[in-house]
Design a protein around this motif. Structure first.
Motif, PDB file in Angstrom:
ATOM      1  N   PHE A   1       0.863  -1.171   0.000  1.00 59.60           N
ATOM      2  CA  PHE A   1       0.000   0.000   0.000  1.00 59.60           C
ATOM      3  C   PHE A   1       0.907   1.231   0.000  1.00 59.60           C
ATOM      4  O   PHE A   1       2.088   1.154   0.355  1.00 59.60           O
ATOM      5  CB  PHE A   1      -0.883   0.014   1.252  1.00 59.60           C
TER       6      PHE A   1
ATOM      7  N   ARG B   1      -7.359   5.063   2.861  1.00 58.32           N
ATOM      8  CA  ARG B   1      -8.593   4.372   2.481  1.00 58.32           C
ATOM      9  C   ARG B   1      -8.793   4.426   0.962  1.00 58.32           C
ATOM     10  O   ARG B   1      -9.217   3.443   0.341  1.00 58.32           O
ATOM     11  CB  ARG B   1      -9.796   4.982   3.195  1.00 58.32           C
TER      12      ARG B   1
ATOM     13  N   ILE C   1      -6.760   1.829  -0.972  1.00 61.75           N
ATOM     14  CA  ILE C   1      -7.130   0.414  -0.875  1.00 61.75           C
ATOM     15  C   ILE C   1      -7.747  -0.086  -2.173  1.00 61.75           C
ATOM     16  O   ILE C   1      -7.398  -1.166  -2.679  1.00 61.75           O
ATOM     17  CB  ILE C   1      -8.081   0.173   0.312  1.00 61.75           C
TER      18      ILE C   1
ATOM     19  N   ASN D   1      -7.949   1.154   9.893  1.00 56.57           N
ATOM     20  CA  ASN D   1      -7.446   1.129   8.527  1.00 56.57           C
ATOM     21  C   ASN D   1      -7.004  -0.268   8.102  1.00 56.57           C
ATOM     22  O   ASN D   1      -7.203  -0.664   6.943  1.00 56.57           O
ATOM     23  CB  ASN D   1      -6.296   2.123   8.373  1.00 56.57           C
TER      24      ASN D   1
ATOM     25  N   ALA E   1      -8.420  -2.388   5.024  1.00 55.61           N
ATOM     26  CA  ALA E   1      -7.535  -2.976   4.011  1.00 55.61           C
ATOM     27  C   ALA E   1      -7.802  -4.468   3.857  1.00 55.61           C
ATOM     28  O   ALA E   1      -7.863  -4.990   2.733  1.00 55.61           O
ATOM     29  CB  ALA E   1      -6.080  -2.727   4.381  1.00 55.61           C
TER      30      ALA E   1
ATOM     31  N   GLY F   1     -10.885  -4.918   2.008  1.00 53.59           N
ATOM     32  CA  GLY F   1     -10.739  -4.497   0.619  1.00 53.59           C
ATOM     33  C   GLY F   1     -10.091  -5.530  -0.271  1.00 53.59           C
ATOM     34  O   GLY F   1     -10.415  -5.621  -1.463  1.00 53.59           O
TER      35      GLY F   1
END
Length: 274
Positions: A66, A89, A92, A130, A134, A137
């Protein structure tokens, strides 16, 4: 042995989009990258160019970070950074989209440095939220979020395997996520004074990924004193089945010469998944 070449730290004499083909030419079928863009949400043409470079090279992208911020300037992740939480965010979906296109399964989320003037409890709470986002996601593409202890950055709070595992447990408890795993970078763990052999004995079957470099210098295996071969072999014996990420510093003409002394098939082996 199966290796995956980290093209964000190796082959850097070449433009980024030429590195997957260079890894292929060196005999590897798998690569991994830190976040290869300047923005969390890059232009579609830039994403398409990156995906195209991987496909054209005929290699598998086994791992992708990321966005971790400005790494050369010292940033080490956005996960626990409240002021950039929305940006993380947004990232993601881009990461998951690249993973879907290329069949990538491993996604490294660097935790982030402690921020001056921000309460550590607030940072940790943001990080849990977060990381859960993730994990959700990338879950639809079978992805795993990796959490990594890091050396060389005093303000980075995850220095040992136990530090990272505590965060993973907290995310699991808060969200029910089941796709977060430890990224065991043997170099970072060793430099930080962790007992790497003990970490392997306790956790190797559940490692999400292994990365290697030698110490001192973060050079290629054999340039320092770490027992990398023994640590990898023991991890395999205990059940780790993924590739070994080559994440060390070496000039392009010397990057893989150490493999001449490794097992005969090492340089041409493949890694299909992270």
């Amino acid at each position: 042995m199966t290796y995956t070449v980290n093209c964000s730290i190796l082959l850097t004499e070449l433009p980024l989009l030429e590195r997957p083909a260079a890894a292929k030419a060196a005999g590897f079928d798998a690569v991994e990258f830190w976040w290869p863009f300047a923005e969390s949400v890059p232009a579609d043409r830039d994403v398409d160019a990156f995906i195209g470079a991987i496909r054209d090279a005929g290699v598998q992208l086994t791992g992708l970070n990321f966005n971790a911020g400005d790494m050369p300037a010292g940033d080490r992740g956005l996960v626990s950074w409240p002021a950039r939480s929305a940006e993380f965010r947004d990232n993601i979906a881009v990461v998951a989209g690249i993973g879907r296109a290329l069949g990538t399964k491993g996604f490294n989320a660097l935790y982030g440095l402690r921020q001056d003037g921000v309460d550590t409890a607030e940072q940790d709470a943001v990080a849990i939220e977060n990381l859960a986002a993730a994990a959700a996601g990338v879950a639809p593409i079978g992805g795993t979020v990796l959490l990594e202890p890091v050396s060389g950055a005093p303000a980075y709070p995850l220095k040992t395997a136990a530090d990272a595992l505590r965060v993973i447990d907290a995310v699991n408890a808060a969200s029910g996520a089941e796709n977060l795993k430890l990224l065991a970078d043997f170099y970072h763990l060793a430099v930080n004074g962790d007992d790497v052999a003990a970490v392997i004995e306790a956790h190797a079957p559940s490692f999400g990924h292994i990365q290697i470099a030698d110490d001192p210098g973060r050079g290629a295996p054999g340039t320092g004193g770490l027992p990398l071969e023994a640590w990898i072999a023991r991890s395999r014996e205990l059940g780790y089945g993924g590739p070994i990420g080559l994440e060390y510093k070496a000039p392009i003409d010397e990057a893989f010469t150490w493999l001449a002394g490794a097992e005969p098939s090492a340089a041409t082996s493949t890694a299909a998944t992270a």
